[in-house]
Write a protein that holds these residues in place. Structure first.
Motif, PDB file in Angstrom:
ATOM      1  N   ARG A  40       0.852  -1.195   0.000  1.00  0.00           N
ATOM      2  CA  ARG A  40       0.000   0.000   0.000  1.00  0.00           C
ATOM      3  C   ARG A  40       0.884   1.241   0.000  1.00  0.00           C
ATOM      4  O   ARG A  40       1.560   1.518   0.974  1.00  0.00           O
ATOM      5  N   GLY A  41       0.871   1.961  -1.119  1.00  0.00           N
ATOM      6  CA  GLY A  41       1.688   3.162  -1.252  1.00  0.00           C
ATOM      7  C   GLY A  41       1.001   4.372  -0.637  1.00  0.00           C
ATOM      8  O   GLY A  41      -0.220   4.525  -0.721  1.00  0.00           O
ATOM      9  N   HIS A  42       1.795   5.225  -0.029  1.00  0.00           N
ATOM     10  CA  HIS A  42       1.316   6.461   0.598  1.00  0.00           C
ATOM     11  C   HIS A  42       2.231   7.613   0.193  1.00  0.00           C
ATOM     12  O   HIS A  42       3.383   7.403  -0.147  1.00  0.00           O
ATOM     13  N   VAL A  43       1.694   8.833   0.255  1.00  0.00           N
ATOM     14  CA  VAL A  43       2.501  10.041   0.073  1.00  0.00           C
ATOM     15  C   VAL A  43       2.135  11.029   1.169  1.00  0.00           C
ATOM     16  O   VAL A  43       1.096  10.924   1.804  1.00  0.00           O
ATOM     17  N   ASP A  44       2.990  12.002   1.354  1.00  0.00           N
ATOM     18  CA  ASP A  44       2.833  12.991   2.415  1.00  0.00           C
ATOM     19  C   ASP A  44       1.769  14.029   2.048  1.00  0.00           C
ATOM     20  O   ASP A  44       1.711  14.486   0.913  1.00  0.00           O
ATOM     21  N   ASP A  45       0.954  14.393   3.026  1.00  0.00           N
ATOM     22  CA  ASP A  45      -0.086  15.404   2.800  1.00  0.00           C
ATOM     23  C   ASP A  45       0.204  16.714   3.532  1.00  0.00           C
ATOM     24  O   ASP A  45      -0.674  17.553   3.688  1.00  0.00           O
ATOM     25  N   ALA A  46       1.441  16.925   3.963  1.00  0.00           N
ATOM     26  CA  ALA A  46       1.787  18.069   4.813  1.00  0.00           C
ATOM     27  C   ALA A  46       1.515  19.414   4.150  1.00  0.00           C
ATOM     28  O   ALA A  46       1.255  20.399   4.836  1.00  0.00           O
ATOM     29  N   ARG A  47       1.541  19.479   2.835  1.00  0.00           N
ATOM     30  CA  ARG A  47       1.382  20.769   2.147  1.00  0.00           C
ATOM     31  C   ARG A  47      -0.038  20.999   1.623  1.00  0.00           C
ATOM     32  O   ARG A  47      -0.288  21.961   0.910  1.00  0.00           O
ATOM     33  N   THR A  72       0.554   4.917  -6.053  1.00  0.00           N
ATOM     34  CA  THR A  72       0.376   3.671  -6.808  1.00  0.00           C
ATOM     35  C   THR A  72       1.679   3.278  -7.487  1.00  0.00           C
ATOM     36  O   THR A  72       2.080   2.104  -7.458  1.00  0.00           O
ATOM     37  N   GLN A  73       2.351   4.252  -8.091  1.00  0.00           N
ATOM     38  CA  GLN A  73       3.632   3.979  -8.745  1.00  0.00           C
ATOM     39  C   GLN A  73       4.669   3.480  -7.735  1.00  0.00           C
ATOM     40  O   GLN A  73       5.472   2.599  -8.058  1.00  0.00           O
ATOM     41  N   ARG A  74       4.663   4.021  -6.533  1.00  0.00           N
ATOM     42  CA  ARG A  74       5.618   3.571  -5.513  1.00  0.00           C
ATOM     43  C   ARG A  74       5.357   2.122  -5.117  1.00  0.00           C
ATOM     44  O   ARG A  74       6.293   1.327  -5.008  1.00  0.00           O
TER      45      ARG A  74
END
Length: 123
Positions: A40-47, A72-74
């Motif tokens: 399960r890929g995740h990215v940061d939502d800090a911005r 998804t690519q990660r």
């Protein structure tokens, strides 16, 4: 967690932690032949709030879609590296999904940029 090149989906294969984690996933799939792994890929939502101030909800929606694509690519990159390093693995035993900004790990930006590994045993 896996480490990626900055603002990219590619794994940093010079990082020994990535090589170790890939080996760990391979080993666990080997000792549990009836299992599958979900990456399960995740990215940061800090911005997110900064984006909202700069471009409103339209920009946030656009970037949220890009976040799903990157996550998804990660996850797919981790799967690709596993299959490249361990060609005997069955691709059907490795599922991928991108979560985008959903399910953040709190306020830790580094932890939010990750691929999470979940195990399932098929009966």
């Amino acid at each position: 967690r896996f480490f990626f090149l900055p603002n990219d989906h590619r794994l940093d294969m010079d990082n020994p932690e990535n090589v170790k984690l890939l080996s760990d996933v391979h080993r666990l799939l080997g000792v549990s032949p009836g299992s599958i792994v979900l990456l399960r890929g995740h990215v940061d939502d800090a911005r997110r709030e900064e984006f909202r101030r700069e471009g409103g909800e339209a920009l946030v929606r656009n970037l949220a879609l890009k976040a799903i694509e990157l996550s998804t690519q990660r996850a797919q990159e981790v799967k690709s590296q596993l299959l490249q390093l361990y060609p005997g693995l069955s691709p059907e035993r490795i599922e991928t999904v991108g979560q985008g900004w959903e399910e953040p790990a709190g306020k830790d930006s580094d932890l939010n940029r990750r691929v999470e590994v979940q195990w399932f045993t098929v009966e």
